[in-house]
Design an enzyme around this catalytic site. Sequence first.
Site, PDB file in Angstrom:
ATOM      1  N   HIS A  53      -2.602  75.875  -9.366  1.00 23.87           N
ATOM      2  CA  HIS A  53      -3.146  74.827 -10.226  1.00 23.87           C
ATOM      3  C   HIS A  53      -4.663  74.889 -10.335  1.00 23.87           C
ATOM      4  O   HIS A  53      -5.219  74.709 -11.412  1.00 23.87           O
ATOM      5  CB  HIS A  53      -2.712  73.467  -9.665  1.00 23.87           C
ATOM      6  CG  HIS A  53      -2.948  72.316 -10.567  1.00 23.87           C
ATOM      7  ND1 HIS A  53      -2.296  72.156 -11.764  1.00 23.87           N
ATOM      8  CD2 HIS A  53      -3.780  71.243 -10.457  1.00 23.87           C
ATOM      9  CE1 HIS A  53      -2.700  71.036 -12.351  1.00 23.87           C
ATOM     10  NE2 HIS A  53      -3.602  70.472 -11.574  1.00 23.87           N
TER      11      HIS A  53
ATOM     12  N   TYR B 226      -5.491  66.828 -15.288  1.00 25.79           N
ATOM     13  CA  TYR B 226      -5.590  65.692 -16.202  1.00 25.79           C
ATOM     14  C   TYR B 226      -6.902  65.705 -16.983  1.00 25.79           C
ATOM     15  O   TYR B 226      -7.050  64.970 -17.959  1.00 25.79           O
ATOM     16  CB  TYR B 226      -5.417  64.365 -15.453  1.00 25.79           C
ATOM     17  CG  TYR B 226      -5.094  63.229 -16.388  1.00 25.79           C
ATOM     18  CD1 TYR B 226      -3.785  63.027 -16.834  1.00 25.79           C
ATOM     19  CD2 TYR B 226      -6.076  62.382 -16.872  1.00 25.79           C
ATOM     20  CE1 TYR B 226      -3.481  62.014 -17.730  1.00 25.79           C
ATOM     21  CE2 TYR B 226      -5.793  61.359 -17.761  1.00 25.79           C
ATOM     22  CZ  TYR B 226      -4.488  61.181 -18.192  1.00 25.79           C
ATOM     23  OH  TYR B 226      -4.183  60.176 -19.091  1.00 25.79           O
TER      24      TYR B 226
END
Length: 474
Positions: A446, A191
């Site tokens: 990730h 994010y």
Amino acid sequence: MASSNGNKIMLLSFLLLFLSSLSVSSSSKRTRAEEEEQHDRISALPGQPKVSFQQYSGYVTVNQKSGRALFYWLTEAAVRDPVSKPLVIWLNGGPGCSSVAYGASEEIGPFRLNKTGTGLYLNKFSWNSIANLLFIESPAGVGFSYSNTSSDLLNSGDRRTAKDCLEFVIQWLERFPRYKNRDVYITGESYAGHYVPQLAREIMAHNKIAKHPIHLKGIMVGNAVTDNYYDNVGTITYWWSHAMISDKTYRQLLNKCDFHRQKNSNECETLYSYAMDQEFGNIDQYNIYAPPCNKSDGSQRTLRLPHRPHQVFRQISGYEGYDPCTEKYAEIYYNRPDVQKALHANTTKIPYKWTACSETLNRNWNDTEASMLPIYKEMIAGGLRVWVFSGDVDSVVPVTATRFSLERLKLSAKIPWYPWYVKKQVGGWTEVYEGLTFATVRGAGHEVPLFKPRAAFQLFKSFLNGIPLPKSSN
């Protein structure tokens, strides 16, 4: 004549007094900055190996009225003259996750945590070997950062986070004036695909009116949330292409979900839940080929991360070659009173434990921009260096989502797609566009530097140097 000389003497005396007051004011200012810097100096962290570089940590108040203060940790470059190296800001995402827990402690920082949470050991691929690293826990409510206004934790969002981070950078540079003329880069993941470009936009706007502009040179983001529509289409396409969901579920998701909407319909949410609960199986979505870290009772630890219109669940990742449970060790280590004292952290006695991610912030994120692509265009037009990378076994913000999003920029290719190398192995693939470089990292999840630290370090070196990733396997 005597009166004229007397006036001249009085004028000269007044001028000398004025210059003296300026000098005292300037000296006082320098002293305050030096005192603040010395207060923030870390002598050593508990269980820390001996190092050659300086460390600083502490708070910068970004809003006096609300009492919002952001916590930072600076690890200077491990070189003879650290100020000759650039300042690299690192932000983690969530929203609501700590840059100390992730970026600093299991990705790019100089230390790793041992299994008991009692000490540290060195990370040989630390990015501070070539740059000064500034980790910021943002927004207020993440990690050690706090607000004296409790409602701030219930209405966080993109706009306030970006403005608070700009205020942090401005004030931090006043505290560390030797960095004012250094090149600045902003980096992050997940994010922070919002945080990084939004902060860059704030800095660019600030520089247009500032007497002393911030020397922002570029940004780099990994597995970055970029555009709601294309991120979602790219994500379910990744799930289907990697056999995580059935053909039927894939078709239903495409047909039933309107990805232009900020909030999914109940029917769409039901389909997502079915895919995750019934078709994914017991996998770590942040690295689909890695065994997850299980609790001792056999259950899985999860955190809701609403960084796109649909919800996904965070599971602690595991992969051959590193410990899959490092987040657990971070929550042990950073809750120790002696560690907090050494870090100058939790000085206001925050009424909750330090956690790697704040579920309160996560659930109450009330302001999110639909797309970062307009900011990408601004950054490119403004001459910033823009790099985007993607670990290719992440199913949360997968490589397909990033490629679908970036394709909308319609950039011309300068150097067409090719494999790049590290230690005679393909590190991934890359393409250099007019104004932007995109790279994949082969076999990384990730958190790219956690899964592939050597490849991530090569990526960072190439980014800082502004040169394409190596084509040769030699």
